[in-house]
Design a protein around this motif. Structure first.
Motif, short mmCIF file in Angstrom:
data_model
loop_
_atom_site.label_atom_id
_atom_site.label_comp_id
_atom_site.label_asym_id
_atom_site.label_seq_id
_atom_site.Cartn_x
_atom_site.Cartn_y
_atom_site.Cartn_z
N GLY A 148 0.86 -1.10 -0.25
CA GLY A 148 0.19 0.26 0.31
C GLY A 148 0.93 1.50 0.01
O GLY A 148 0.79 2.67 -0.68
N ILE A 149 1.94 1.16 0.87
CA ILE A 149 2.97 2.23 0.56
C ILE A 149 3.70 2.49 -0.37
O ILE A 149 4.93 3.55 -0.48
CB ILE A 149 3.23 2.76 1.91
CG1 ILE A 149 4.45 1.31 1.95
CG2 ILE A 149 2.97 2.73 3.18
CD1 ILE A 149 5.05 1.46 2.96
N ILE A 150 3.96 1.84 -1.33
CA ILE A 150 4.51 2.01 -2.65
C ILE A 150 3.86 3.42 -3.44
O ILE A 150 5.78 3.63 -3.82
CB ILE A 150 4.09 0.83 -3.28
CG1 ILE A 150 5.03 -1.24 -2.85
CG2 ILE A 150 5.33 1.34 -4.74
CD1 ILE A 150 4.96 -1.81 -3.95
N PRO A 151 3.16 3.06 -3.41
CA PRO A 151 3.39 5.41 -4.03
C PRO A 151 3.69 5.99 -3.61
O PRO A 151 4.91 6.48 -4.51
CB PRO A 151 1.48 5.02 -4.28
CG PRO A 151 0.88 4.16 -4.47
CD PRO A 151 1.88 2.67 -3.62
N SER A 152 3.68 6.34 -2.57
CA SER A 152 4.36 7.27 -1.50
C SER A 152 6.04 7.43 -1.66
O SER A 152 6.97 8.10 -1.31
CB SER A 152 3.86 7.42 0.06
OG SER A 152 2.50 7.68 0.35
N LEU A 153 6.27 5.41 -0.98
CA LEU A 153 7.26 4.80 -1.45
C LEU A 153 8.47 5.75 -2.45
O LEU A 153 9.34 6.12 -2.66
CB LEU A 153 7.93 3.81 -1.28
CG LEU A 153 9.85 2.73 -0.89
CD1 LEU A 153 9.89 4.28 0.14
CD2 LEU A 153 9.49 2.50 -0.78
N ILE A 189 -0.80 16.17 -0.20
CA ILE A 189 -2.29 15.62 -0.44
C ILE A 189 -2.09 14.23 -0.45
O ILE A 189 -2.62 12.80 0.10
CB ILE A 189 -3.24 15.88 -1.62
CG1 ILE A 189 -3.27 17.67 -1.63
CG2 ILE A 189 -4.21 15.14 -1.83
CD1 ILE A 189 -3.70 18.27 -3.07
N ILE A 190 -0.70 13.27 -1.83
CA ILE A 190 -1.23 12.23 -1.88
C ILE A 190 -0.04 11.12 -0.46
O ILE A 190 -1.10 10.05 0.20
CB ILE A 190 0.19 11.37 -2.65
CG1 ILE A 190 -0.61 12.25 -3.88
CG2 ILE A 190 0.53 10.10 -3.16
CD1 ILE A 190 0.59 12.69 -5.61
N PHE A 191 0.55 11.54 0.28
CA PHE A 191 1.09 11.24 1.76
C PHE A 191 -0.24 10.38 2.16
O PHE A 191 -0.23 9.61 2.58
CB PHE A 191 2.51 11.70 1.86
CG PHE A 191 3.52 11.80 1.48
CD1 PHE A 191 3.62 11.28 -0.22
CD2 PHE A 191 4.79 12.47 1.57
CE1 PHE A 191 4.92 11.05 -0.40
CE2 PHE A 191 6.05 12.66 0.78
CZ PHE A 191 5.88 11.54 -0.96
#
Length: 717
Positions: A56-61, A82-84
Motif C-alpha cells: 500500500g505504501i509503494i506509491p508514497s515510497l 495530499i498524496i502522502f
C-alpha cells in the motif's frame, strides 16, 4: 533537454532499484514474521496485514525515492502533501475493513474442564477461526464391486474421526455425487474439499484421495495409496490431507495422532457392521469396539428404546474410552450425563466441547436438546443467536430460525426467511418454511396466499395440506378454546419408553419428545394439538382422550408424512404412576400391591397397570425360590432370542433390540416395563420342547393377540 531526460531516466532507474531491494527485504521480513507467528502461535493475519502495508505504501515510497533530495530538505509540493496522508488513510481503511473483526492475538486458547475424577484440567487448543475446514465427500468405486460398496461412505467417516484429533483442521463428512454439488456445499466456508476413488482386489486396497480447490473444484493434490492393511492406509491419507491443506509439521506436532485402528477396530468385518449401523453385530465380532457401543447408545437414547440398554451401552463405551482421544472421551461422558438425566453436568460438558468445536452440529443439537429438556427457551435463543452471528451457515440459520419461532419473534423469523428467499425464491422448502412462519405468527391471509401459490407450483394432494387448510378455516371463524390445564403433563407410549411432555410458555403451546428437540404446537380445536415440520410435508396431530367422567387419560398421535399415517398410543403418566413403576423396577415391594390396586381403580383406562399388579401379586404368591426355578426352566437361546438370569432377575434380548427385564404374571407369561403392548409367552409343544412366542395388545379391540407364525414361534435351542 537531453541532459534533463537522462537525469529523469537515471532517477527512475535508481527508484526501481530501491523498490526492488525494498520488495526483496519486505518479502524476507514477511517470511521471518510468518515463521515467528507459527513458532509462537500468533495470528497469521499479521502477515496479511503487513503485506498490505508494504504494498500500500509503494506509491508514497516511489514519490519519495524520486524526490528524496528535495523532500529530505523538508520541501514538499502540494501534491505530496495530499498524496502522502491520503495514501496512509487508504491503507488504514483497507486494514480496518479487511481485518477489523479478525483475531490478531494467539491462534490458541486454553479451556478448563472438570474430568470424570472431579479434577480441574486445562487443555490448549487451536481457535476455530484458525482451523482449516475440509468437507470430505464419499469415495467412489473405480471398479464396481457390491461386496466392498460399503467402503465408499466409510472411508470419509474414518478420515473425519482420524483428522479430528488435530485441532488445526475441521473435517466434516459430506455427501454429493457431482463436482457442482460439492462446490456448492463447500465453497462458502472452506478453501478445500476432499473426495476420491478406491478399489479392492485380492485383499489389496487401493485408495486415491484428491484435494480440491473448493471455489472451482480444481485438483490441488492427488495420490494413490495401496496395501493390504486398510487401516494403515487411512492413517497415511490423513497425514497426506493435512500436508496438502497447509497444516505444516510443526502445527501437526501440537496434537496427539492415534492410529485409526486403535480408535476403532482391527476387524474389517466389525468395521463393515459398524458402517451399516449394525452395532450389535459389530461388538459381537469385536467386543472392544468402543465407537460401536457409543453410537448404539446415542441411537437408542434418541428414540428411548430402553433405559437398561442405553445405560449398558454407554457404560461399556465409557469403560473402553481410553483408546480414544481426550475429546472423544469427554463426548462419551457427555452422553453418559444425558442418558443418566444429569442435565446440569451435561450442559457444562457440552459447553466445554463447544469451546473446542463451536460449529459442531452434534454438540449444538445436544445443547438444544438440553434446553428442551429444561424448557430453557431463552437459553436456546441466546445460543442460536450467538452461533448465527459468528457463522451464518445453513445449519446455524436453521437453529436461529427455530429459536425465533420458539421465542415468538415472528417478524425476525419472516425477515430471516426473506433474506434466504432472495437467494432461492423458487425452492419448495423455503416456501414451506415461509408459509409455516406466517401460520405461527397468526398471519392467516399471508399464510393462505403462500400455501395457495405452493399448490400451483407443487400440486400434490397431501394430508399435510388438508390439515393446514382445516386449521386456517377454523381460525377464520374463531380461536380454539384449548383446555391446557387438563392436557398438560407427561404421556408415555405403549411400544417403547418414549415420553411426550405438553407444556405452555408465554401463551404458546409446546410438544417435547424426550431426548429430542421441542416443537411449537397449534391448537386445532378444544382437544387436538397440531405440530408441523416447517420445511417438509409431515407432522403430528395429537388427539387427547377422555373417559366417561371427562378426565384426560391419553393421547392418540397421528403421525403423517404426505399421504402415509401411523397411529401411536400414549397414556398420561402422573407422578404417582412414575413413582410406582420406579419402585417396581428397583424391586421395592413394600405396600406396592396396595399402591397398584389404588392406581388401577383411579386410572381404569391404563390397562397396563393391571399387568403390573398381576406381577406383584404373582411374585408374592410364588416366592423367590419358586420364581428362580421358573426362570431357570425357560432361560436359554431361542433362535435370535436370549433369556437369562442375572442377580435373581430375568432378562431378555433379541438381536438388534434393546435388553429388557421381564416380569412373570403367570407360569408361562411375562411382561416388560419397556413395551407395555407386548407379552412374552412360553409353552411346551407335543415333543416336550419349550417354545417362545409373543402376545400383542390391540388397543381398539382391547384384546391380546397371540403371534404363532414362523418368525415369532421359536423353539429353544
Amino acid at each position: 533537454m537531453a541532459d534533463e531526460g537522462n537525469n529523469k531516466e537515471k532517477k527512475w532507474q535508481t527508484v526501481l532499484k530501491f523498490l526492488a531491494a525494498y520488495l526483496v527485504a519486505a518479502w524476507t521480513f514477511l517470511q521471518f514474521v510468518d515463521w515467528a507467528l507459527l513458532r509462537y502461535k500468533i495470528s497469521p493475519y499479521w502477515v496479511d496485514m503487513l503485506l498490505w502495508v508494504f504494498i500500500g505504501i509503494i506509491p508514497s515510497l516511489a514519490i519519495y525515492l524520486y524526490n528524496k533530495d528535495r523532500i529530505n530538505q523538508k520541501v514538499l509540493k502540494l501534491r505530496e502533501k495530499i498524496i502522502f496522508p491520503l495514501n496512509g488513510l487508504v491503507v488504514a481503511l483497507v486494514l480496518f475493513f479487511g481485518f477489523g473483526n479478525s483475531d490478531l492475538g494467539s491462534t490458541t486458547k486454553e479451556v478448563s474442564f472438570t474430568n470424570d475424577l472431579g479434577e480441574i484440567q486445562t487443555e490448549t487448543i487451536t481457535k476455530q477461526e484458525f482451523r482449516v475446514g475440509v468437507p470430505i465427500f464419499n469415495f467412489q468405486q473405480s471398479a464396481k464391486d457390491s461386496t466392498s460398496l460399503w467402503l465408499g461412505n466409510t472411508i470419509n467417516k474414518l478420515l473425519e474421526i482420524d483428522l479430528k484429533q488435530d485441532k488445526n483442521i475441521s473435517p466434516e463428512v459430506s455427501y454429493a455425487e457431482n463436482t457442482i454439488d460439492k462446490i456448492q456445499a463447500s465453497s462458502v466456508f472452506n478453501k478445500f474439499f476432499v473426495d476420491g476413488e478406491y478399489t479392492v482386489e485380492n485383499g489389496i486396497y487401493t485408495i486415491t484421495p484428491t484435494v480440491h480447490n473448493s471455489k472451482n473444484g480444481k485438483e490441488i493434490a492427488k495420490k494413490t495409496f495401496t496395501g493390504p492393511d486398510f487401516f494403515a492406509l487411512i492413517d497415511e491419507i490423513s497425514i497426506y490431507i493435512k500436508n496438502n491443506v497447509g497444516i505444516v509439521q510443526e502445527m501437526q506436532d501440537r496434537y496427539i495422532d492415534l492410529s485409526i485402528k486403535e480408535m476403532t477396530t482391527s476387524s474389517m468385518k466389525a468395521l463393515e457392521a459398524w458402517a451399516k449401523r449394525d452395532y450389535d453385530e459389530a461388538v459381537k465380532i469385536d467386543s472392544s469396539f468402543t465407537l460401536a457401543y457409543f453410537y448404539n447408545a446415542v441411537r437408542r437414547n434418541r428414540y428411548s428404546h430402553g433405559e437398561l440398554e442405553e445405560k449398558y451401552l454407554i457404560d461399556k463405551a465409557y469403560d473402553l474410552k481410553n483408546n480414544l482421544p481426550i475429546q472423544s472421551q469427554f463426548e462419551i461422558l457427555m452422553y453418559k450425563h444425558i442418558i443418566y438425566n444429569r442435565w446440569e453436568d451435561a450442559e457444562k460438558l457440552i459447553g466445554y466441547q463447544l469451546e473446542i468445536e463451536p460449529n459442531n452440529e452434534d454438540y449444538n443439537r445436544l445443547l438444544d436438546i438440553v434446553y428442551s429438556e429444561t424448557k430453557n427457551i431463552d437459553g436456546h435463543y441466546q445460543h442460536a443467536l450467538e452461533r448465527f452471528n459468528q457463522n451464518k451457515n445453513e445449519e446455524n440459520a436453521r437453529s436461529y430460525y427455530t429459536s425465533l419461532i420458539f421465542s415468538g419473534k415472528f417478524d425476525d423469523a419472516i425477515n430471516l426467511i426473506k433474506a434466504y428467499e432472495l437467494l432461492s425464491p423458487d425452492t419448495e422448502e423455503i416456501q414451506r418454511i415461509k408459509a409455516y412462519t406466517y401460520l405461527s405468527a397468526n398471519k392467516l391471509e399471508e399464510a393462505e396466499k403462500t400455501y395457495a401459490t405452493m399448490k400451483l407450483k407443487w400440486p400434490e394432494e397431501t394430508i399435510y395440506q388438508k390439515t393446514i387448510d382445516e386449521y386456517i378455516a377454523k381460525l377464520k371463524t374463531s380461536q380454539p378454546n384449548f383446555d391446557y390445564d387438563a392436557y398438560k403433563g407427561i404421556y408415555r407410549t405403549i411400544n417403547s419408553e418414549q415420553q411426550i411432555e405438553y407444556f405452555q410458555k408465554d401463551n404458546s403451546y409446546f410438544i417435547h419428545y424426550k431426548n429430542q428437540l421441542m416443537n411449537r404446537a397449534f391448537a386445532l380445536n378444544s382437544d387436538v394439538l397440531l405440530s408441523l415440520d416447517p420445511g417438509w410435508v409431515s407432522g403430528t396431530k395429537h388427539n387427547f382422550q377422555k373417559d366417561s367422567l371427562g378426565n384426560v387419560y391419553g393421547v392418540i398421535v397421528n403421525q403423517f408424512n404426505r399421504n402415509k399415517t401411523y397411529d401411536f398410543y400414549y397414556y398420561k403418566e402422573t407422578e404417582e404412576i412414575t413413582n410406582a413403576y420406579n419402585l417396581l423396577k428397583s424391586h421395592q415391594f413394600d405396600n406396592l400391591e396396595q399402591t397398584f390396586e389404588d392406581l388401577v381403580t383411579k386410572y381404569p383406562n391404563h390397562w397396563f397397570l393391571k399387568d403390573a399388579l398381576k406381577y406383584v401379586q404373582y411374585r408374592k404368591k410364588q416366592g423367590n425360590k419358586a420364581l428362580l426355578k421358573q426362570y431357570d426352566k425357560i432361560a436359554g437361546t431361542y433362535g435370535t432370542r436370549t433369556f437369562w438370569v442375572e442377580k435373581g432377575k430375568l432378562f431378555y434380548k433379541r438381536d438388534n433390540l434393546p435388553k429388557v427385564e421381564i416380569f412373570p404374571i403367570g407360569e408361562n407369561r411375562y411382561i416388560s416395563l419397556s413395551k407395555f403392548e407386548t407379552h412374552y409367552g412360553f409353552e411346551e409343544n407335543k415333543d416336550k420342547k419349550i417354545a417362545s412366542f409373543s402376545w400383542s395388545y390391540h388397543v381398539a379391540n382391547k384384546e391380546w393377540i397371540k403371534a404363532e407364525n414362523n418368525t415369532n414361534y421359536i423353539l429353544k435351542n
